[in-house]
Design a protein around this motif. Sequence first.
Motif, short mmCIF file in Angstrom:
data_model
loop_
_atom_site.label_atom_id
_atom_site.label_comp_id
_atom_site.label_asym_id
_atom_site.label_seq_id
_atom_site.Cartn_x
_atom_site.Cartn_y
_atom_site.Cartn_z
N GLU A 105 0.83 -1.21 0.00
CA GLU A 105 0.00 0.00 0.00
C GLU A 105 0.86 1.26 0.00
O GLU A 105 0.55 2.24 -0.70
N LEU A 106 1.94 1.25 0.78
CA LEU A 106 2.83 2.41 0.83
C LEU A 106 3.46 2.68 -0.54
O LEU A 106 3.52 3.83 -0.99
N TYR A 107 3.91 1.63 -1.20
CA TYR A 107 4.54 1.84 -2.51
C TYR A 107 3.51 2.22 -3.57
O TYR A 107 3.80 3.02 -4.47
N GLN A 108 2.31 1.70 -3.47
CA GLN A 108 1.26 2.12 -4.38
C GLN A 108 0.98 3.61 -4.22
O GLN A 108 0.84 4.35 -5.22
N LEU A 109 0.91 4.06 -2.98
CA LEU A 109 0.69 5.48 -2.70
C LEU A 109 1.83 6.33 -3.23
O LEU A 109 1.62 7.36 -3.87
N ARG A 110 3.06 5.89 -2.96
CA ARG A 110 4.22 6.67 -3.39
C ARG A 110 4.31 6.76 -4.92
O ARG A 110 4.64 7.81 -5.48
N LEU A 111 4.01 5.64 -5.58
CA LEU A 111 4.08 5.64 -7.05
C LEU A 111 2.99 6.52 -7.67
O LEU A 111 3.17 7.04 -8.78
N LEU A 112 1.90 6.71 -6.97
CA LEU A 112 0.86 7.61 -7.45
C LEU A 112 1.26 9.09 -7.28
O LEU A 112 0.91 9.92 -8.11
N LEU A 113 2.00 9.38 -6.21
CA LEU A 113 2.24 10.77 -5.84
C LEU A 113 3.63 11.31 -6.17
O LEU A 113 3.77 12.46 -6.61
#
Length: 227
Positions: free
Chosen positions: A92-100
């Motif tokens: 979830e953290l990497y998904q968030l970071r890759l979005l932002l």
Amino acid sequence: MNLNEAPDISGFIQRSNSLAGSVYEAIFAQLMSLKIAPGARITVDNMVRELNVSQTPIREALGRLEGEGLVVKTHLIGYSAAPQITRRRFDELYQLRLLLEPDSSARAAAAMDETKLAALQEAAGVMGRREGTDERIRYSTFARQDALFHDKILEFAGNELIRETLNHQHTHFHIFRLMFHSRVTEEALDEHEALLSAFAAGDASGAEKAMRVHLEHSRDRLLPAFE
């Protein structure tokens, strides 16, 4: 690299003007390098003996670490190292970071000037990448440099809500606790250099791509921690 070997933390105590700050750095290094394992009890008395200081700076340091999500204080029990993040939380953290973060890197590159570039170059950690001999201290130092570097990029991108959101997750500290290995720092430093090149050129597209590659590689480097 001997993971059971205690880090040389005496330098922290001797060099720092702030006793609480030096104690914080010493405990932080042990947490980041997994000498203090996730979930392990941290007793004030043991830290007093190990660091040869009074309880006051120990408690101040533990309070600061609690605010960063690295230490948990439980009523009537005391302090312990925060538990390791789960695979789901990691994803979830990497998904968030890759979005932002790739988009934020493009925005930062578009707004780049000499002052901002100098700040990023200092934060990236590439200039002193092989300073120091204690691997644990180098690892914990880079964890903080990496957090600062990414935070500066978000600051220069100009969206405070995104910056605050990622800071609130204590992303870097939890991720760096997954694996104590020199590869984590050395390869990340190469990727920081690629990002700095894009920022220096004011290349928004290049910065976006370099950040995406950096995050994807960071994720892949740390996945073995869950095997």
